[in-house]
Design a protein around this motif. Structure first.
Motif, PDB file in Angstrom:
ATOM      1  N   GLN A  34      28.182  52.682  39.431  1.00 45.27           N
ATOM      2  CA  GLN A  34      27.348  51.858  38.548  1.00 45.27           C
ATOM      3  C   GLN A  34      28.113  51.489  37.283  1.00 45.27           C
ATOM      4  O   GLN A  34      28.043  50.349  36.814  1.00 45.27           O
ATOM      5  CB  GLN A  34      26.056  52.589  38.186  1.00 45.27           C
ATOM      6  N   GLN A  35      28.871  52.449  36.757  1.00 42.34           N
ATOM      7  CA  GLN A  35      29.666  52.166  35.563  1.00 42.34           C
ATOM      8  C   GLN A  35      30.739  51.123  35.875  1.00 42.34           C
ATOM      9  O   GLN A  35      30.947  50.185  35.104  1.00 42.34           O
ATOM     10  CB  GLN A  35      30.318  53.452  35.051  1.00 42.34           C
ATOM     11  N   TYR A  36      31.421  51.292  37.022  1.00 42.44           N
ATOM     12  CA  TYR A  36      32.439  50.319  37.414  1.00 42.44           C
ATOM     13  C   TYR A  36      31.831  48.942  37.645  1.00 42.44           C
ATOM     14  O   TYR A  36      32.399  47.927  37.231  1.00 42.44           O
ATOM     15  CB  TYR A  36      33.173  50.762  38.680  1.00 42.44           C
ATOM     16  N   ASP A  37      30.687  48.904  38.289  1.00 44.86           N
ATOM     17  CA  ASP A  37      30.012  47.625  38.517  1.00 44.86           C
ATOM     18  C   ASP A  37      29.684  46.953  37.188  1.00 44.86           C
ATOM     19  O   ASP A  37      29.869  45.745  37.034  1.00 44.86           O
ATOM     20  CB  ASP A  37      28.737  47.819  39.341  1.00 44.86           C
ATOM     21  N   SER A  38      29.209  47.749  36.234  1.00 41.31           N
ATOM     22  CA  SER A  38      28.873  47.202  34.919  1.00 41.31           C
ATOM     23  C   SER A  38      30.128  46.671  34.216  1.00 41.31           C
ATOM     24  O   SER A  38      30.120  45.582  33.644  1.00 41.31           O
ATOM     25  CB  SER A  38      28.206  48.284  34.068  1.00 41.31           C
ATOM     26  N   GLU A  39      31.208  47.450  34.278  1.00 40.58           N
ATOM     27  CA  GLU A  39      32.459  47.023  33.644  1.00 40.58           C
ATOM     28  C   GLU A  39      33.021  45.772  34.323  1.00 40.58           C
ATOM     29  O   GLU A  39      33.498  44.864  33.653  1.00 40.58           O
ATOM     30  CB  GLU A  39      33.479  48.157  33.672  1.00 40.58           C
ATOM     31  N   PHE A  40      32.962  45.745  35.649  1.00 38.36           N
ATOM     32  CA  PHE A  40      33.441  44.554  36.360  1.00 38.36           C
ATOM     33  C   PHE A  40      32.604  43.334  36.003  1.00 38.36           C
ATOM     34  O   PHE A  40      33.142  42.231  35.832  1.00 38.36           O
ATOM     35  CB  PHE A  40      33.432  44.768  37.873  1.00 38.36           C
ATOM     36  N   ALA A  41      31.309  43.515  35.883  1.00 39.59           N
ATOM     37  CA  ALA A  41      30.444  42.394  35.502  1.00 39.59           C
ATOM     38  C   ALA A  41      30.822  41.882  34.121  1.00 39.59           C
ATOM     39  O   ALA A  41      30.878  40.663  33.888  1.00 39.59           O
ATOM     40  CB  ALA A  41      28.978  42.816  35.539  1.00 39.59           C
ATOM     41  N   ASP A  42      31.106  42.802  33.188  1.00 30.34           N
ATOM     42  CA  ASP A  42      31.534  42.388  31.843  1.00 30.34           C
ATOM     43  C   ASP A  42      32.859  41.633  31.893  1.00 30.34           C
ATOM     44  O   ASP A  42      33.025  40.605  31.226  1.00 30.34           O
ATOM     45  CB  ASP A  42      31.677  43.609  30.926  1.00 30.34           C
ATOM     46  N   VAL A  43      33.790  42.143  32.685  1.00 31.96           N
ATOM     47  CA  VAL A  43      35.094  41.481  32.806  1.00 31.96           C
ATOM     48  C   VAL A  43      34.938  40.086  33.410  1.00 31.96           C
ATOM     49  O   VAL A  43      35.531  39.118  32.927  1.00 31.96           O
ATOM     50  CB  VAL A  43      36.062  42.346  33.650  1.00 31.96           C
ATOM     51  N   TYR A  44      34.120  39.960  34.446  1.00 29.58           N
ATOM     52  CA  TYR A  44      33.901  38.647  35.075  1.00 29.58           C
ATOM     53  C   TYR A  44      33.252  37.678  34.091  1.00 29.58           C
ATOM     54  O   TYR A  44      33.618  36.496  34.047  1.00 29.58           O
ATOM     55  CB  TYR A  44      33.052  38.769  36.337  1.00 29.58           C
ATOM     56  N   ASP A  45      32.316  38.172  33.286  1.00 24.48           N
ATOM     57  CA  ASP A  45      31.686  37.312  32.282  1.00 24.48           C
ATOM     58  C   ASP A  45      32.698  36.846  31.242  1.00 24.48           C
ATOM     59  O   ASP A  45      32.698  35.679  30.837  1.00 24.48           O
ATOM     60  CB  ASP A  45      30.523  38.048  31.595  1.00 24.48           C
TER      61      ASP A  45
END
Length: 117
Positions: A34-45
């Protein structure tokens, strides 16, 4: 009919095993995923925002360069017209007087200097 049931049973078994593996994975790595998914979402944004900003900046730069080229083209046309007018005036002056080669040479040198500027 027995052949048709075999693939269905294998598919059900595979799905059951997959769901068990997914459940174990979620238990072990759930918070990290979940943390990685959140970080990846931030990076993609952030990447998407930077792409949009880059496109906007590129578009503004292209517009600015087009305007500068247009100004330069106008300036060159004006300079060429001035030189052409000056040349025609000098030719007319030479025609009015006796066609002196020295004067013609000096006029052509002056025009050449003006073109170099």
């Amino acid at each position: 009919m027995a052949k048709n049931q075999e693939p269905k049973n294998q598919a059900n078994t595979n799905n059951h095993v997959d769901s068990r593996i997914a459940a174990v994975r979620d238990l072990i790595f759930g918070e990290n995923i979940q943390q990685y998914d959140s970080e990846f979402a931030d990076v993609y944004d952030k990447i998407k925002a930077l792409q949009e900003e880059s496109k906007k900046s590129l578009s503004e730069s292209v517009t600015h360069l087009e305007n500068k080229l247009s100004d330069l083209e106008s300036l060159m046309e004006h300079k060429i017209q001035d030189l052409s007018d000056d040349f025609e005036k000098k030719i007319a002056d030479l025609d009015a007087e006796k066609a002196d080669r020295r004067k013609l040479g000096k006029a052509l040198e002056k025009i050449a200097l003006m073109l170099q500027e």
